[in-house]
Scaffold this motif. Structure first.
Motif, PDB file in Angstrom:
ATOM      1  N   ASP B  34      83.095 -23.009 -44.575  1.00 20.49           N
ATOM      2  CA  ASP B  34      84.525 -23.062 -44.932  1.00 20.49           C
ATOM      3  C   ASP B  34      85.424 -23.369 -43.735  1.00 20.49           C
ATOM      4  N   ARG B  35      85.076 -22.760 -42.595  1.00 26.59           N
ATOM      5  CA  ARG B  35      85.976 -22.838 -41.431  1.00 26.59           C
ATOM      6  C   ARG B  35      85.447 -23.775 -40.352  1.00 26.59           C
ATOM      7  N   ASP B  37      86.074 -26.850 -39.407  1.00 24.34           N
ATOM      8  CA  ASP B  37      87.061 -27.567 -38.590  1.00 24.34           C
ATOM      9  C   ASP B  37      87.789 -26.618 -37.649  1.00 24.34           C
ATOM     10  N   LEU B  38      88.205 -25.483 -38.213  1.00 18.86           N
ATOM     11  CA  LEU B  38      88.910 -24.482 -37.414  1.00 18.86           C
ATOM     12  C   LEU B  38      88.051 -24.007 -36.245  1.00 18.86           C
ATOM     13  N   PHE B  39      86.790 -23.695 -36.529  1.00 20.12           N
ATOM     14  CA  PHE B  39      85.906 -23.191 -35.479  1.00 20.12           C
ATOM     15  C   PHE B  39      85.641 -24.274 -34.422  1.00 20.12           C
ATOM     16  N   GLN B  41      87.678 -26.573 -33.488  1.00 19.67           N
ATOM     17  CA  GLN B  41      88.873 -26.598 -32.631  1.00 19.67           C
ATOM     18  C   GLN B  41      88.853 -25.449 -31.635  1.00 19.67           C
ATOM     19  N   ARG B  42      88.506 -24.254 -32.141  1.00 19.89           N
ATOM     20  CA  ARG B  42      88.572 -23.081 -31.261  1.00 19.89           C
ATOM     21  C   ARG B  42      87.493 -23.114 -30.180  1.00 19.89           C
ATOM     22  N   LEU B 336      81.352 -13.353 -36.377  1.00 18.19           N
ATOM     23  CA  LEU B 336      81.888 -14.684 -36.092  1.00 18.19           C
ATOM     24  C   LEU B 336      82.800 -14.675 -34.870  1.00 18.19           C
ATOM     25  N   ILE B 340      82.124 -17.151 -31.820  1.00 19.78           N
ATOM     26  CA  ILE B 340      83.100 -18.118 -31.287  1.00 19.78           C
ATOM     27  C   ILE B 340      83.281 -17.902 -29.784  1.00 19.78           C
TER      28      ILE B 340
END
Lengths: 351, 351
Positions: B34-35, B37-39, B41-42, B336, B340
């Protein structure tokens, strides 16, 4: 202590410059001496305080007795010779220039300067990233309550929905005196001033400027968006009247100065964000305002100078963090925590 | 999202192996999709889930539909090919062997396995340190409430005096049902079991073994001492009777299962420690016991499955952290978050 923890013996020291010798600076310097052995164990090398920059060498201060040789009025030379710069002088200049100089020169920076960060934090972070260095500032937001670290690191794998909190201790003290002791509002303001709870310029606290700076820093860390002080929907407590407090009391509520930031756009993981094309960041709203809360709500129960932050995240649910939001020792704890972490990384990178 | 945050485009992925596909494992796998793209980026690079090791490939599970090609019953091969191993299978073996294999092979490890860490965490951390790798385990202690990070990182510049908390949600649920709903004790135990709140082996919760493992991990992180499960003064709640609850109620108190750890020796910064000769660590006591607390104390107000930890430190004063202490999504948030952070460090070290 097991022998392997003595690995710092003989290790080259991490050199530290302290800019500022006010309440926080004095506490940081004192703890660096008191806890020298402990910190050396934790870092893997001794921390060497090479100097303390002050504006006026002639001014009498507590520190001069213990650390007479360390005081200097030449911060530039100090900054140029160290691994980590700890900035607790406050104000925009010369703090900004010295931090930039430190980063360009290869030092990491730890600062408690919330107004500088709120105004120029994005540029400073970009400068640090470009130089491969760090700017850490847990102490700038709610002293030793680890909200920055929670928002930025602990929830790095989550999606934050909102952050709200009582993040200015002076106004909370005033509001609590009125709500629980029945003190007239103007008298509570006067008492907070007499006790030294208000900033030199009391509008910083009373008009919500201090809280605005902190919530801006939290919003940036939570969502990676470039919100600024001008984006804050801000209302202070100075316009409140005793009638407002009476009316709150009549309905089992109390008035608190609540700072909040929330996502009003779609979550990053949602369908609209997965569409092709440039990814747009979430829309973030930021506000500081006097707010009615139930007397038995966690915010309603937050007394005197205590601060409390509630973070709502998609997976973690609701997290609450509270503790003292100000004070020399409390702020020094956060500054030193950042310093130890930065120094640890520098020592680890030596290998 | 500003263009500079798209720096991960084209970056080599960080390869991740997941060991275990139970409640937590399934939530971790789902969020990684689900995440994504967000991950990316981070982290500065995409996270690539290369496989999910399970014991029985034939067992029907929610994940098989979405990630059919990722499931494997060969965890060794999986572990050998990745940068980060996420272990959420639980139990001592084969988890321990796989984590050791991962660290020796150059991978970092994120785990939620509190019993493994309580029994063998010191060896695993020594192995990781020797290999220049990390073992992270925020999820092992009170799910997404960031207590490990607070004790180890935020308070790294401070001296912790004590840690106390409600750190087992199941027993707190039972005690709260009895205290606030007046439910007979044995019925509350039965209801918690029916609702799935108790571990497969309910003595883990009821006898305080789960809380003991967590407080041991916190004590080690706080003071760097090698306390173990055998050092815990442990008493569970199964010996409590309705008469005990009646008697508490009569005095305005409630019974809570409180885990605590405190320093009974001198502080590291104190005079006796500065003496010449080998530095001795502080003396630490660790206990889990049913405790009478005032109904209006923060512990007394901690309801249902909520957990709360109070940390007392020399400079920071009293910090309180609370939130859900269990649950698949909540634990996945902590897993998570560690993932990260570990992945970020690996990507930063590439340059």
């Amino acid at each position: 202590m097991p022998r392997e923890q003595q690995a710092h013996e003989g290790a080259a020291p991490v050199r530290v410059a302290l800019l500022g010798a006010g309440t926080v600076g004095a506490a940081v310097a004192q703890r660096l001496m008191d806890r020298a052995d402990l910190f050396a164990q934790r870092v893997g090398a001794p921390l060497e305080l090479t100097g303390i920059a002050v504006r006026d060498l002639g001014r009498p201060r507590d520190l001069s007795g213990i650390l007479p040789g360390l005081l200097t009025d030449d911060p530039e030379s100090l900054v140029d010779q160290v691994d980590v710069v700890v900035e607790v002088m406050g104000g925009i200049q010369p703090a900004r220039g010295l931090i930039e100089r430190a980063l360009r020169g290869g030092a990491d920076v730890v600062t408690a300067n919330k107004q500088l960060l709120a105004q120029h934090g994005s540029e400073l972070e970009a400068l640090a990233a470009g130089a491969g260095r760090r700017v850490e500032f847990e102490a700038a937001v709610v002293a030793a309550v680890p909200v920055m670290r929670t928002v930025r690191d602990a929830l790095a794998g989550d999606e934050i929905r909102s952050i709200s909190g009582i993040i200015n201790g002076s106004t909370n003290y005033i509001l609590d005196m009125v709500a629980r002791q029945g003190m007239p509002f103007q008298e509570a303001v006067r008492q907070a001033g007499d006790l030294g709870y208000l900033e030199a310029d009391p509008t910083e606290d009373l008009e919500g400027l201090d809280a605005a700076a902190k919530i801006v820093l939290l919003a940036r860390a939570a969502w990676g968006v470039d919100v600024g002080l001008d984006d804050v929907q801000r209302e202070g407590i100075s316009g409140l009247t005793d009638a407002d407090f009476e009316s709150a009391r009549g309905t089992g509520q109390v008035i608190k100065l609540i700072a909040s930031a929330w996502r009003s756009g779609p979550a990053s993981g949602s369908a609209s964000d997965s569409a092709a094309g440039p990814v747009s960041g979430p829309r973030i709203e930021v506000a500081v305002r006097p707010t009615l809360v139930a007397a038995d709500h966690p915010f309603g129960q937050t007394r005197e100078g205590t601060n409390m932050v509630i973070i709502e995240a998609e997976s973690a649910g609701s997290l609450r963090l509270s503790g003292a939001g100000a004070g020399g020792d409390e702020t020094a704890s956060a500054v030193l925590g950042d310093l130890i972490n930065v120094a640890r990384s520098r020592v680890a990178a030596r290998d």
